[in-house]
Design a protein around this motif. Sequence first.
Motif, PDB file in Angstrom:
ATOM      1  N   ARG A  25       0.831  -1.194   0.000  1.00 34.48           N
ATOM      2  CA  ARG A  25       0.000   0.000   0.000  1.00 34.48           C
ATOM      3  C   ARG A  25       0.871   1.251   0.000  1.00 34.48           C
ATOM      4  O   ARG A  25       0.624   2.207  -0.721  1.00 34.48           O
ATOM      5  N   THR A  26       1.923   1.239   0.835  1.00 41.13           N
ATOM      6  CA  THR A  26       2.810   2.397   0.900  1.00 41.13           C
ATOM      7  C   THR A  26       3.566   2.572  -0.408  1.00 41.13           C
ATOM      8  O   THR A  26       3.743   3.691  -0.892  1.00 41.13           O
ATOM      9  N   HIS A  30       3.257   5.882  -3.457  1.00 45.39           N
ATOM     10  CA  HIS A  30       4.262   6.761  -4.022  1.00 45.39           C
ATOM     11  C   HIS A  30       3.867   7.241  -5.413  1.00 45.39           C
ATOM     12  O   HIS A  30       4.260   8.315  -5.848  1.00 45.39           O
ATOM     13  N   PHE A  31       3.102   6.406  -6.132  1.00 42.88           N
ATOM     14  CA  PHE A  31       2.653   6.841  -7.442  1.00 42.88           C
ATOM     15  C   PHE A  31       1.727   8.048  -7.344  1.00 42.88           C
ATOM     16  O   PHE A  31       1.643   8.852  -8.263  1.00 42.88           O
ATOM     17  N   TYR A  32       1.042   8.128  -6.201  1.00 47.42           N
ATOM     18  CA  TYR A  32       0.092   9.217  -6.013  1.00 47.42           C
ATOM     19  C   TYR A  32       0.740  10.433  -5.372  1.00 47.42           C
ATOM     20  O   TYR A  32       0.083  11.434  -5.151  1.00 47.42           O
ATOM     21  N   GLU A  33       2.002  10.325  -5.033  1.00 48.37           N
ATOM     22  CA  GLU A  33       2.704  11.459  -4.464  1.00 48.37           C
ATOM     23  C   GLU A  33       3.214  12.393  -5.545  1.00 48.37           C
ATOM     24  O   GLU A  33       3.779  13.434  -5.274  1.00 48.37           O
ATOM     25  N   LEU A 354      -7.239   0.749  10.575  1.00 47.00           N
ATOM     26  CA  LEU A 354      -8.367   1.299   9.821  1.00 47.00           C
ATOM     27  C   LEU A 354      -8.068   1.338   8.331  1.00 47.00           C
ATOM     28  O   LEU A 354      -8.958   1.071   7.504  1.00 47.00           O
ATOM     29  N   VAL A 355      -6.835   1.665   7.960  1.00 44.26           N
ATOM     30  CA  VAL A 355      -6.483   1.663   6.541  1.00 44.26           C
ATOM     31  C   VAL A 355      -6.540   0.241   5.977  1.00 44.26           C
ATOM     32  O   VAL A 355      -7.012   0.010   4.864  1.00 44.26           O
ATOM     33  N   GLU A 390       0.953   6.250   5.668  1.00 39.55           N
ATOM     34  CA  GLU A 390       0.493   4.871   5.803  1.00 39.55           C
ATOM     35  C   GLU A 390       0.060   4.281   4.466  1.00 39.55           C
ATOM     36  O   GLU A 390      -0.178   3.088   4.358  1.00 39.55           O
ATOM     37  N   GLY A 391      -0.011   5.098   3.429  1.00 38.19           N
ATOM     38  CA  GLY A 391      -0.399   4.591   2.117  1.00 38.19           C
ATOM     39  C   GLY A 391      -1.890   4.480   1.933  1.00 38.19           C
ATOM     40  O   GLY A 391      -2.365   3.569   1.241  1.00 38.19           O
TER      41      GLY A 391
END
Length: 432
Positions: A25-26, A30-33, A354-355, A390-391
């Motif tokens: 997930r983390t 990174h692609f979304y950062e 929760l994630v 946390e991704g």
Amino acid sequence: MVSLAGSQSPSGSTTRIRSHGRSMRTIRSHFYEDANYSPPPPPARSASVSEVLTDSVVDFHLRELSAASGTAASKSASIDAATDLLELSRDFSDFSSFSSDISGELQKLALTPSRAIESRPPYDFDADDTDAVDSVSVGAVEPAVRSSVETLRSGSDAEKRAAAARIRLLAKHRSDFRSLIGGSGAIEALVPLLRSTDPAAQENAVTALLNLSLEESNKDPVTAAGAIKPLVYALRTGTATAKQNAACALLSLSMIEDNRTTIGVLGAIPPLISLLINGSARGKKDALTTLYKLCSARQNKGRAVSAGAVGPLVGLVGERRSGMAEKAMVVLGSLAEVEEGRAAIMEEGGITALVEAIEEGPARGREFAVMALLQLCADSPHCRGLLVREGAIPPLVALSQSGSARAKHKAETLLGYLREQRQDGALSGMAR
């Protein structure tokens, strides 16, 4: 499970988050950062998040299952109040409403000595035979009630135990029986037995008062008779069934708003947490529901956090087969309304749990997880930062595209918070 690493919050406290680059997930996050990525814009926001549970009915109408649990502050989003609240009450309904004796199978006086049974006043029906009870008039029951109350006041220990069992049985089935017993003096006579050193007598008294408290008109008399403190004592010291039924009795009395703070002040929250950790499946559910109701009083949120409620609740979030994960998320969302609750949830790894529920849990669980995270992040930039690290962005994006309408709305709102967090971080980096 990927190990957790310590991260220092701005205040210097340690918060448990995943090591960077170790969960898929983390890594995906990174692609979304990338600077070109922008989460969906948040919907229009109101001044507060209101969480209310409406009426829930299983075996009888349990009024006001939960009152408004306060507001989250200026940056909170609307949570589609009417629809959300109805859905929440339905999700709680498989255990939050209770009928008499729901927490333990009635033992039909199995532990009552034969001498006490023989001393029982005669009446021509079996109080545990539902069909027979349904056909009996109130007048036919009245002599047995009067005799039982007299025995509770002046009988031997064994006779009192049997009399409490008879009241327990008679109060189990019918509203008019509960009303009759409530006006007979039985409530005041039962309260001293809550501190009995005889486990069976204590259990019968606890369950009799639970059954009587189901009648709306009996709630005030049970409270006025001073039952709350000895019920808390029974919650700490009783048999498994006594503890479960004491929790239910306190839940019933907490329908009176003024009682919620009183129940918390008199020490109910620590033994409820103990029941949540060590009880049977039924006991855990009773404890969880009662904790939620008590924590609608703001003072009790801090008491629950101080007593260690958050760790067990976070643990339940990860128990997919327990049937309590979603309920635990709702209680966590309630505790997240206070600063110490947010800090404890972060410290206990609640964000990770929760994630993971959003990423791996069932559809309903994902929705509850997002609601809890919304409460956490509404007024906490630190929580938002941890959520990004946390991704959480990839599973939130997925939920915003494929979840129910309500889940999409919540995911988009939370993504909007995270976008604001990243923008604020970028501006801070540009400052000289």
